[in-house]
Design an enzyme around this catalytic site. Structure first.
Site, short mmCIF file in Angstrom:
data_model
loop_
_atom_site.label_atom_id
_atom_site.label_comp_id
_atom_site.label_asym_id
_atom_site.label_seq_id
_atom_site.Cartn_x
_atom_site.Cartn_y
_atom_site.Cartn_z
N HIS A 174 12.36 90.94 108.29
CA HIS A 174 11.65 89.82 107.81
C HIS A 174 11.65 88.66 109.04
O HIS A 174 12.38 88.71 109.73
CB HIS A 174 12.84 88.97 106.91
CG HIS A 174 13.17 89.81 105.52
ND1 HIS A 174 12.67 89.56 104.22
CD2 HIS A 174 14.00 91.00 105.55
CE1 HIS A 174 12.99 90.13 103.41
NE2 HIS A 174 13.95 91.08 104.12
N HIS A 197 12.18 97.68 106.78
CA HIS A 197 11.54 96.24 106.78
C HIS A 197 12.43 95.18 107.51
O HIS A 197 13.40 95.31 107.35
CB HIS A 197 10.56 95.63 105.64
CG HIS A 197 11.76 95.37 104.78
ND1 HIS A 197 12.23 96.51 103.62
CD2 HIS A 197 12.02 94.29 104.28
CE1 HIS A 197 12.99 96.04 102.97
NE2 HIS A 197 13.09 94.48 103.23
#
Ligand code: DGP
Length: 144
Positions: free
Chosen positions: A107, A105
């Site tokens: 941010h 992932h």
């Protein structure tokens, strides 16, 4: 040191499968984006590929192309939606680097002049605040 294998029961895999809720702002065939529940600033969004990989180090390069195309799209949208002055992009690989959820992932964090980031994996945000920011970001994405 050898890294642990991908765990299909990690929290983001469960979010991707819809087994636990999230405030989604974006989805296409390869990528999902949703609000971070422990934001380091208002509008902190996570951009997550659907393809399983533990982090960047074991990811398929084709996944990274799709991922970073959406990271840019989401960065532009959160900047506009939150009225931010800038955007910080962060991505952690393995515990030594601060990774705590083992599904790749990125941010995307809106930034405001003179306002420091809150701590990584600090406090939980109120659901109504996450819902409000998600609504603004969805509108901004829809407006293009
Ligand atoms: P990292 O250290 O890069 O693995 O960060 C994981 C981020 O995920 C961290 O900022 C907190 C966030 N997070 C942890 N659990 C959940 C969850 O259940 N839902 C959402 N939306 N975010 C989570």
């Amino acid at each position: 040191m050898a890294e642990a294998p991908y765990d299909p029961d990690n929290i983001f895999a469960k979010i991707l499968r819809g087994e636990i809720p999230s405030h989604r702002v974006y989805e296409d065939e390869a990528i999902v984006a949703f609000m971070d529940v422990m934001p380091q600033g208002p509008g902190h969004t996570l951009v997550v590929p659907k393809a399983p990989s533990r982090n960047l180090l074991d990811a398929d390069p084709a996944t990274l192309d799709a991922l970073f195309t959406v990271v840019r799209k989401v960065a532009l949208a959160v900047k506009k939606a939150l009225g931010a002055d800038g955007v910080t992009i962060m991505q952690f690989n393995e515990p030594a680097a601060g990774q705590s959820v083992y599904h790749l992932h990125v941010h995307v964090i809106p930034r405001f002049d003179g306002v420091p980031l809150k701590p990584h994996t600090g406090g939980m945000e109120k659901p109504e605040v996450l819902a409000d920011n998600a609504g603004k970001i969805r509108e901004s994405l829809a407006a293009g």
